[in-house]
Enzyme design. Structure first.
Site, PDB file in Angstrom:
ATOM      1  N   SER A  35       0.828  -1.136  -0.068  1.00 39.09           N
ATOM      2  CA  SER A  35       0.032  -0.008  -0.070  1.00 39.09           C
ATOM      3  C   SER A  35       0.866   1.302   0.091  1.00 39.09           C
ATOM      4  O   SER A  35       0.298   2.557   0.199  1.00 39.09           O
ATOM      5  CB  SER A  35      -0.913   0.106   1.305  1.00 39.09           C
ATOM      6  OG  SER A  35      -0.117   0.175   2.525  1.00 39.09           O
ATOM      7  N   LEU A  37       4.229   3.728  -1.499  1.00 37.20           N
ATOM      8  CA  LEU A  37       4.437   4.606  -2.895  1.00 37.20           C
ATOM      9  C   LEU A  37       4.868   3.578  -3.864  1.00 37.20           C
ATOM     10  O   LEU A  37       4.234   3.838  -5.056  1.00 37.20           O
ATOM     11  CB  LEU A  37       5.700   5.554  -2.485  1.00 37.20           C
ATOM     12  CG  LEU A  37       6.621   6.089  -3.536  1.00 37.20           C
ATOM     13  CD1 LEU A  37       5.546   7.151  -4.229  1.00 37.20           C
ATOM     14  CD2 LEU A  37       7.684   6.768  -3.049  1.00 37.20           C
ATOM     15  N   VAL A  38       5.953   2.519  -3.697  1.00 39.09           N
ATOM     16  CA  VAL A  38       6.017   1.736  -4.725  1.00 39.09           C
ATOM     17  C   VAL A  38       5.315   0.701  -4.815  1.00 39.09           C
ATOM     18  O   VAL A  38       4.864   0.132  -6.062  1.00 39.09           O
ATOM     19  CB  VAL A  38       7.402   1.212  -4.644  1.00 39.09           C
ATOM     20  CG1 VAL A  38       7.955   0.121  -5.607  1.00 39.09           C
ATOM     21  CG2 VAL A  38       8.471   2.368  -4.187  1.00 39.09           C
ATOM     22  N   TYR A 162      19.075   2.552   9.480  1.00 42.68           N
ATOM     23  CA  TYR A 162      18.302   2.323   8.292  1.00 42.68           C
ATOM     24  C   TYR A 162      19.433   1.524   7.193  1.00 42.68           C
ATOM     25  O   TYR A 162      18.911   0.519   6.585  1.00 42.68           O
ATOM     26  CB  TYR A 162      17.564   3.176   7.608  1.00 42.68           C
ATOM     27  CG  TYR A 162      16.816   3.105   6.577  1.00 42.68           C
ATOM     28  CD1 TYR A 162      17.435   3.292   5.149  1.00 42.68           C
ATOM     29  CD2 TYR A 162      15.415   2.481   6.432  1.00 42.68           C
ATOM     30  CE1 TYR A 162      16.591   2.963   4.259  1.00 42.68           C
ATOM     31  CE2 TYR A 162      14.965   2.346   5.131  1.00 42.68           C
ATOM     32  CZ  TYR A 162      15.436   2.666   4.064  1.00 42.68           C
ATOM     33  OH  TYR A 162      14.830   2.512   2.952  1.00 42.68           O
ATOM     34  N   ASN A 191      16.175   8.418  -5.386  1.00 46.18           N
ATOM     35  CA  ASN A 191      15.056   9.029  -4.617  1.00 46.18           C
ATOM     36  C   ASN A 191      13.882   8.748  -5.417  1.00 46.18           C
ATOM     37  O   ASN A 191      13.490   9.386  -6.665  1.00 46.18           O
ATOM     38  CB  ASN A 191      15.391  10.621  -4.568  1.00 46.18           C
ATOM     39  CG  ASN A 191      16.204  10.897  -3.483  1.00 46.18           C
ATOM     40  OD1 ASN A 191      17.057  10.364  -3.147  1.00 46.18           O
ATOM     41  ND2 ASN A 191      15.478  11.640  -2.592  1.00 46.18           N
TER      42      ASN A 191
END
Lengths: 360, 378
Positions: A35, A37-38, A162, A191
């Site tokens: 669900s 962005l990608v 991260y 990005n």
């Protein structure tokens, strides 16, 4: 025939054709982080033509399972029995959130990644394509960066938690290949931006942050405040383009070593270029004020008007992360990326039309 | 002072007040309760011996608990939590790991990676949740970048070494940074570890990542030591899966017993710094009490004491009085050729620390193995 089944608000199953055979039949693809962005971009390209007859695509969201938990991850695999996995789920955030919470970013992502990769191996998943990022590359390096350089030095201090968690996906893939012969791999985008992003201004990434701030500035008739000096350089990739590349990698890319998915070096833009594109995308006519980083920074006022203010807490992050897409171009010499301004306009239009439901 | 195997500890009914322990962090330790994970292993047993038998060992009022895998499987978060609930330590020496020699690592990089990540995350996270004042974990020089210059030092788990001329300055700056809660020199990898054990190596490196992130997010001064090749009584003497020295001792013992040649794997040329487990144990206790940096510290004999595998073979042969042939099987892998580590940082803190001379330490280890052959792990 394309059948789309909505399980919940967030989880969607797209079934093409009727076959649901697991092992020797067509692909059943589980997309974690479906669900996001990608994930949403992959869902769109699958529906619009990239999906094939007999395939099943399952888009998972955190509402359906918390992948930080091994038991919940196992339940997901038991329920859906995928043959393939596109692994996008992660704890993500922009520069400022990473700087505050390196331990959480490290731990949660290590857990998510280990759970997904381990369950995939246990459940006989043929291929997993995970998602890395150029932000996990060594901070001190030569440019452009390429796929062989990921582990050659420490990542940037702002997001090392991260960054290491993501790098360890590659370690896991290589070790899994060595011990079991499984060809799990990863893509390294630069990005990403597009519809369905996290537009939260404090915690999101630079592009959605700019889009949201410009939308508000225009709506409220206020100046647009840009953080940082505007000089940081980035290669931006539109989510829909990245989605096509993910689907290609799932089908055709068979190396264990990851592959960078990016526009070329010549398409590198400054954050100021991005600001200009967003301002144009919204037709924003007000003032633009920039908050460059720190008092040690060379004093070049970055304002587009005569005013300037200095906010020492607004760091630029890494000044550049130029990545080479030579490997991608070797495989796909003719792949066409959506032109930047067009992609930005689409994103701005999407936010304006979907402001209430957008994540922010 | 109480020393117990964990299985014999009864539940403590006094309510342990973590705030006392925190206040005592920088001062003399009173009510320290130290949990040693991996307590039944090579280093754990050595620490137990030092704590029991030596003057600088355990102190009045302290409690030392030596945990083994029989007491809990630290790969499980629940079992780890139970251990912490039961013992409520103020301090932890974290030695537990899935370990193995060269050949086992080469076969099972995934298992070495995953199992150690679980163990380390469970111990470090649970320690933080239970308010443990300090955790000293155990790294290894085998996790350093494969392609590097020598000698390696603590800054190089990370990025390039400081130049000789400003080595001291680099350290001073680093200590200031750490003190000021900035991690500006934070860099974990100068480069990838050796292919043979990258799973294990990355898992260990991530202890340092966890420590730094925990310091940055919560101010906890969890740290780690980096020993070179450890040897001593209570080692794992398994020939297939163990490390080079215990492997040599076991093989020489068998060769002597069976009247056969001693077969040494590899060329005998790789170089190592060996540290005897009781020496390491003394240093662990010192680190727990006195070493307050988050950046790890190398624990090793000096560079000048680096030995070849052949030197080690000769010492073992001499200690066991082996008179037969010694054959070097060069078809077997050598592992990393050298891993020379600098102990300059240690020497800065402890200029007078005396290491047990190598041959004496080998003799003691061989004697122990002969006397305890039935119970030795192999």
């Amino acid at each position: 025939m394309l059948v789309v089944t909505t399980l919940s608000d967030q989880s969607v199953i797209c079934t093409l054709g009727t076959s649901t055979e697991v092992m020797d039949g067509p692909m059943r693809v589980l997309v974690t982080g479906g669900s996001g962005l990608v994930g949403r971009a992959i869902e769109r390209v699958v529906k619009e033509g990239e999906g094939r007859e007999g395939e099943e695509w399952i888009f998972l969201s955190s509402k359906e399972a918390n992948l930080v938990s091994a038991e919940e991850t196992r339940a997901v695999f038991q329920k859906h029995r995928p043959t393939h996995v596109i692994h996008l789920a992660a704890m993500v955030g922009g520069l400022y959130r990473n700087m505050r919470q390196n331990l959480d970013f490290w731990r949660d992502n290590v857990h998510i990644n280990d759970n997904v990769l381990h369950m995939s191996q246990e459940f006989g998943v043929v291929k997993v394509v995970s998602c890395l990022s150029t932000c996990v590359f060594p901070d001190k390096t030569t440019y452009p960066i390429d796929e062989t350089m990921m582990h050659n030095g420490a990542p940037h201090v702002s997001n090392y938690g991260y960054a290491y968690a993501k790098r360890m996906i590659d370690v896991h893939n290589r070790a899994c290949f060595q011990q079991y012969g499984l060809r799990y791999t990863a893509i390294i985008p630069t990005n990403i931006f597009g519809p369905h992003d996290n537009f939260n201004i404090e915690d999101g990434h630079v592009m959605p942050g700019l889009v949201h701030k410009t939308y508000l500035a225009k709506k409220e008739g206020k100046p647009l405040e840009v953080w940082g000096s505007g000089r940081a350089l980035r290669q931006f990739i539109f989510s829909v383009d990245l989605a096509r590349l993910f689907v290609w990698a799932l089908r055709e890319y068979n190396e264990v070593e990851p592959i960078i998915a990016s526009v070329g070096e010549e398409e590198e833009q400054s954050v100021k270029d991005a600001v200009d594109a967003v301002v144009e995308g919204f037709g924003f006519k007000g003032e633009v004020i920039s908050f460059p980083f720190g008092v040690n920074y060379p004093f070049h006022p970055q304002t587009l008007t005569n005013r300037s203010q200095y906010d020492t807490s607004r760091s630029d992050g890494q000044i550049k992360k130029t990545a080479s897409n030579a490997k991608l171009r070797k495989y796909l010499p003719d792949f066409k990326f959506t032109p930047f301004k067009e992609a930005v306009k689409e994103t701005c239009d999407w936010l304006a039309a979907n402001y209430d439901i957008a994540r922010k | 002072m109480k020393i117990c195997p964990a299985s014999e500890v009864t539940f403590l009914d006094k309510d342990f007040d973590n705030s006392d322990a925190r206040e005592q962090m920088d001062g003399p330790v009173g009510a320290m309760r130290v949990l040693v994970t991996g307590g039944s292993g090579l280093v754990g047993r050595a620490i137990e011996r030092v704590v029991k038998e030596e003057e600088e060992g355990g102190r009045e009022g302290e409690e030392w608990i030596f945990l083994s895998s029989k007491d809990a499987n630290l790969m499980s978060a629940e079992e780890t939590r139970s251990v912490f609930q039961k013992h409520r330590p103020t301090h932890v020496i974290h030695l537990a790991a899935m370990v193995g020699g060269l050949f086992r690592n080469m076969r099972q990089n995934l298992d070495f990676w995953r199992n150690n990540i679980f163990i380390n995350d469970n111990v470090l996270q649970t320690a933080h949740e239970f308010g443990v004042v300090k955790v000293v974990s155990c790294l290894s020089t085998c996790i350093f970048p494969d392609k590097t210059t020598y000698p390696i030092d603590e800054t190089m788990i990370h990025t390039g070494p400081p130049h000789e001329s400003n080595f001291g300055y680099a350290y001073a700056k680093r200590m200031i940074d750490v003190h000021n809660r900035r991690v500006s020199l934070f860099q974990i990898h100068n480069g990838p570890p050796h292919e043979s054990n990258f799973g294990y190596a990355y898992a260990k490196r991530m202890i340092d990542v966890h420590n730094r992130a925990c310091f940055q997010q919560y101010g906890r001064r969890y740290t780690a030591v980096i020993p070179t090749n450890v040897f001593g009584p209570h080692d794992n003497f398994n020939i297939e899966d163990g490390h080079v020295l215990p492997g040599l001792i076991h093989k020489t013992y068998l060769a002597k017993k069976e009247g056969k040649p001693l077969q040494v794997w590899g060329s005998g040329r790789p170089l190592r710094q060996f540290i005897y487990s009781p020496d390491l144990a003394r240093l662990f206790v010192w680190v727990l009490r006195e070493y307050n940096e988050v950046e790890p510290i190398i624990l090793s004999v000096g560079e000048e004491d680096e030995l070849s595998i052949k030197d080690a073979v000769d010492a073992v042969v001499e200690a066991l009085g082996f008179k037969g042939d010694v054959i070097y099987d060069t078809s077997k892998a050598d592992g990393q050729f050298k891993k020379t580590a600098s102990n300059a940082k240690l020497r800065k803190y402890l200029p007078d620390f005396k290491f047990t001379p190598f041959k004496a330490a080998i003799k003691e280890t061989c004697d122990w193995f002969v006397a305890n052959n039935d119970i030795a792990r192999k």
